[in-house]
Design an enzyme around this catalytic site. Structure first.
Site, PDB file in Angstrom:
ATOM      1  N   HIS A 147      36.472  39.028  47.448  1.00  0.00           N
ATOM      2  CA  HIS A 147      35.593  39.405  46.411  1.00  0.00           C
ATOM      3  C   HIS A 147      34.663  40.650  46.832  1.00  0.00           C
ATOM      4  O   HIS A 147      33.684  40.623  46.400  1.00  0.00           O
ATOM      5  CB  HIS A 147      34.746  38.121  46.176  1.00  0.00           C
ATOM      6  N   HIS A 247      44.318  39.477  36.968  1.00  0.00           N
ATOM      7  CA  HIS A 247      43.017  38.763  37.154  1.00  0.00           C
ATOM      8  C   HIS A 247      42.803  37.834  35.728  1.00  0.00           C
ATOM      9  O   HIS A 247      42.782  38.758  34.654  1.00  0.00           O
ATOM     10  CB  HIS A 247      42.196  39.643  37.441  1.00  0.00           C
TER      11      HIS A 247
END
Length: 291
Positions: A147, A247
């Site tokens: 992340h 994603h």
């Protein structure tokens, strides 16, 4: 979630999705601006509209504009496909994949301790979905999310620690705003690196490819420019022999649109799916996914 609906004078409508991670008011203003451009034009000329919406903006390539364009572009493909009574993948070259390999986000909701993660993993596998190493064995893919939280030496150190678990990839070990840093981690990482969820348009991905900064690319259909832009990014990646792993921790419209790309893209590898979502998702959509 931000959903849009585009209406035509022939009665065919299209839907799109363009979330902006708690900056939705800015996104809605941008969509209104695009609406002023679109009204009165043919919904069939998707390439022309994408080009004009992008090139006529003074501030190009950022999260607000690109998320707005992505939502609109998605809706125009929906209109085109409905007007011909075919799925979108038919308009992009036809089907390659009958089934789509997925990886799951959100399956660990509520877990804090190692044994709780293990239990959640087993419950997820019982649903027909893949999960984590100790709980489910070596034949299950494991994907690690960074992340964008680390600096270069920490990213390299974590990558080396992860090697023993044989993950499929280590996602976003460093922030997205310095691709040289990402390339530096990849150069010394013993595991594959993935990235791209916060990059916009093929122009940003061109730099990623040239720097050889990632082994898997993860553009987001709601942010990077929509269906055709992701198809172009995937085609660029194909020339570098880099797999396409979109994603997709998103709502039902983005999920449906990304599945169209998964069906027709030669270098498609794996699709993110959100398994633990808001309980009212089923109240606003009739989506029916078979895991």
């Amino acid at each position: 979630w931000v959903f849009i609906k585009v209406y035509t004078d022939e009665g065919v409508t299209g839907v799109g999705e363009g979330p902006l991670e708690y900056k939705e008011n800015s996104l809605c203003v941008a969509i209104e601006d695009l609406k002023r451009y679109l009204v009165g034009k043919s919904p069939l000329d998707i390439e022309a509209h994408y080009h004009n919406m992008y090139r006529d903006a003074y501030w190009r390539g950022g999260a607000v504009l690109m998320s707005a364009i992505s939502a609109v572009e998605m809706a125009l493909w929906d209109i085109n496909a409905k007007s011909l009574n075919v799925p979108v993948y038919r308009l992009l070259g036809g089907k390659i994949n009958e089934r789509v390999k997925i990886y799951v986000n959100g399956w660990f909701a509520g877990a804090k301790e190692p044994h709780e993660f293990a239990q959640k993993a087993k419950e997820t596998v019982d649903k027909g979905i893949k999960a984590i190493r100790d709980a489910v064995g070596n034949d299950i893919d494991l994907l690690i999310e960074g992340h964008g939280r680390y600096d270069v030496p920490t990213g390299i150190k974590i990558a080396k620690e992860l090697e023993q678990f044989k993950p499929k990839f280590f996602e976003e070990p460093v922030p997205q705003d310095n691709l040289d840093a990402l390339a530096a981690v990849r150069e010394k990482s013993p595991v594959a690196i993935s990235a791209g969820e916060r990059l916009y348009t093929r122009r940003s991905f061109k730099e990623l490819f040239e720097k050889r900064a990632a082994d898997y690319i993860q553009p987001d259909i709601s942010h990077a420019g929509g269906i055709m832009e992701l198809r172009k990014i995937a085609a660029m990646a194909e020339a570098y022999y880099i797999p396409f792993a979109p994603h997709n921790p998103s709502g039902p419209i983005a999920n449906a649109a990304t599945l169209q790309l998964a069906a027709c893209t030669p270098n498609f590898e794996i699709l993110e799916i959100m398994i633990s979502d808001v309980e009212w998702r089923a109240n606003i959509t009739d989506e029916c996914l078979e895991y």
